[in-house]
Design an enzyme around this catalytic site. Structure first.
Site, PDB file in Angstrom:
ATOM      1  N   HIS A  42     -24.894   8.962  11.561  1.00 17.62           N
ATOM      2  CA  HIS A  42     -23.716   9.692  11.135  1.00 17.62           C
ATOM      3  C   HIS A  42     -22.718  10.092  12.305  1.00 17.62           C
ATOM      4  O   HIS A  42     -23.405  10.563  13.215  1.00 17.62           O
ATOM      5  CB  HIS A  42     -24.206  11.268  10.346  1.00 17.62           C
ATOM      6  CG  HIS A  42     -23.100  11.851   9.732  1.00 17.62           C
ATOM      7  ND1 HIS A  42     -23.110  13.318  10.160  1.00 17.62           N
ATOM      8  CD2 HIS A  42     -21.799  11.574   9.026  1.00 17.62           C
ATOM      9  CE1 HIS A  42     -22.205  13.565   9.492  1.00 17.62           C
ATOM     10  NE2 HIS A  42     -21.549  12.935   8.888  1.00 17.62           N
ATOM     11  N   HIS A  72     -13.647  13.290  15.047  1.00 21.85           N
ATOM     12  CA  HIS A  72     -14.234  14.069  14.218  1.00 21.85           C
ATOM     13  C   HIS A  72     -13.390  14.993  13.767  1.00 21.85           C
ATOM     14  O   HIS A  72     -12.923  16.019  14.312  1.00 21.85           O
ATOM     15  CB  HIS A  72     -15.700  14.727  14.916  1.00 21.85           C
ATOM     16  CG  HIS A  72     -16.613  15.242  13.842  1.00 21.85           C
ATOM     17  ND1 HIS A  72     -17.678  16.150  14.276  1.00 21.85           N
ATOM     18  CD2 HIS A  72     -16.548  15.274  12.679  1.00 21.85           C
ATOM     19  CE1 HIS A  72     -18.315  16.315  13.007  1.00 21.85           C
ATOM     20  NE2 HIS A  72     -17.458  15.991  12.093  1.00 21.85           N
TER      21      HIS A  72
END
Ligand SMILES: *[C@@H]1O[C@H](CO)[C@@H](O)[C@H](O)[C@H]1NC(C)=O
Length: 308
Positions: free
Chosen positions: A48, A94
């Site tokens: 992930h 992110h």
């Protein structure tokens, strides 16, 4: 004698316009058994936010500790990453490139291609997210071409593919087309003309809830699309546990719990929890934070029926 026989044979084949049977892979993704196992019946270890790696414990927006070659070396065969523009260039970041900038997508894919070239008997899946609705043909595809990933990308004969439609890992490896790319948004033609190897995710792969804060990972079908039934979709585990920082609603991953979350017991329990929704079978992808911690590969081997 054998050489000249081969020469004659190849001359005949050549004259007939067919090529000699090529050498078949005998080990696929590390196991002989996987050469004859369909892609849709295989479990892969996933990372992930694969690009969001840092060894700095104060980097709260990291979800990994080790870089891409190290993750691949640990057995990761499914890389998830989130695309955003930074100064007009596609980066993996992110949430925002101010929070965590993992560098350009071209550099990332070039690293992946270098690994693929050195590891010709491996099938690799990419899952990219496109929350800013960037053009698939104009922004995303050029990065695949620049890194040469387009040349090793699998183009499915049907779109969508049912879970049982996919070829075996051996067939993918033998054909040289052994990278499967899913995109969460825009690949269905909504963000520019479709690219035949950048596949819409949710018509073929359903997801349970992501960013769970419950260590029991309650399973439900959270995101799915298209005409295929749930059991005809591939499925994955979002097996990454977040903590809600001081109840502020800000979710961060926690390396402290990764050894438990990434342990065999926790992963197998999550797989069992999702199995009733997946027709009783194992998940295709087990996606983890901090893949270098715990026993993710061991759990995946067990889900594939190998004892490690
Ligand atoms: C593959 O098939 C076997 C036999 O039906 C099943 O036990 C296993 O869960 C399947 N794995 C996946 C990922 O579909």
């Amino acid at each position: 004698m054998r050489l000249s026989a081969l020469f004659t044979l190849s001359t005949i084949y050549g004259a007939l316009g067919v090529s000699l049977p090529t050498k078949r892979a005998t080990i696929c993704n590390g196991h002989a058994e996987l050469c004859t196992r369909p892609y849709g019946n295989t479990t892969f270890l996933g990372s992930h936010d694969s690009y969001a790696f840092s060894s700095d414990p104060l980097a709260l927006a990291r979800d990994q500790e080790v870089d891409i070659p190290t993750q691949l070396g640990l057995g990761v065969r499914f890389l998830q990453a989130e695309g955003h523009l930074n100064d007009g260039v596609l980066h993996f970041c992110h949430t925002s490139c101010l929070l965590f900038d993992g560098g350009t997508v071209v550099d990332y894919l070039t690293t992946v291609k270098t690994w693929l070239d050195a590891n010709p008997n491996e099938v690799l899946t990419l899952l990219f997210t496109n929350s800013d609705g960037l053009s698939i043909p104009d922004v995303w595809e050029p990065t695949f071409v620049a890194a040469g990933i387009d040349t090793v990308s699998y183009v499915p004969p049907n779109n969508p593919m049912t879970r049982s439609d996919w070829p075996t890992l051996g067939e993918m490896i033998d054909s040289g087309k052994r990278v499967i790319t899913f995109m969460d948004a825009g690949a269905d033609g909504t963000d520019g003309a479709p690219v035949d190897y950048i596949l819409p995710e949710f018509t073929m792969l359903w997801e349970p809830p992501f960013d769970s804060t419950e260590p029991s990972f309650p399973c439900s079908v959270d995101r799915i699309a298209g005409p295929l039934s749930t059991v005809d979709h591939l499925n994955m585990l979002n097996h990454n546990l977040d903590i809600n920082v001081l109840d502020t609603g800000v979710l961060v991953s926690d390396p402290e719990d990764a050894s438990t979350t990434n342990g065999v017991a926790s992963i197998l329990a999550d797989a069992n929890g999702c199995a009733p929704l997946a027709g009783g079978v194992a998940p295709n992808f087990v996606m983890l934070d901090f893949v270098n911690i715990g026993a993710g590969l061991q759990a995946v081997d067990e889900l594939n029926g190998f004892s490690s």
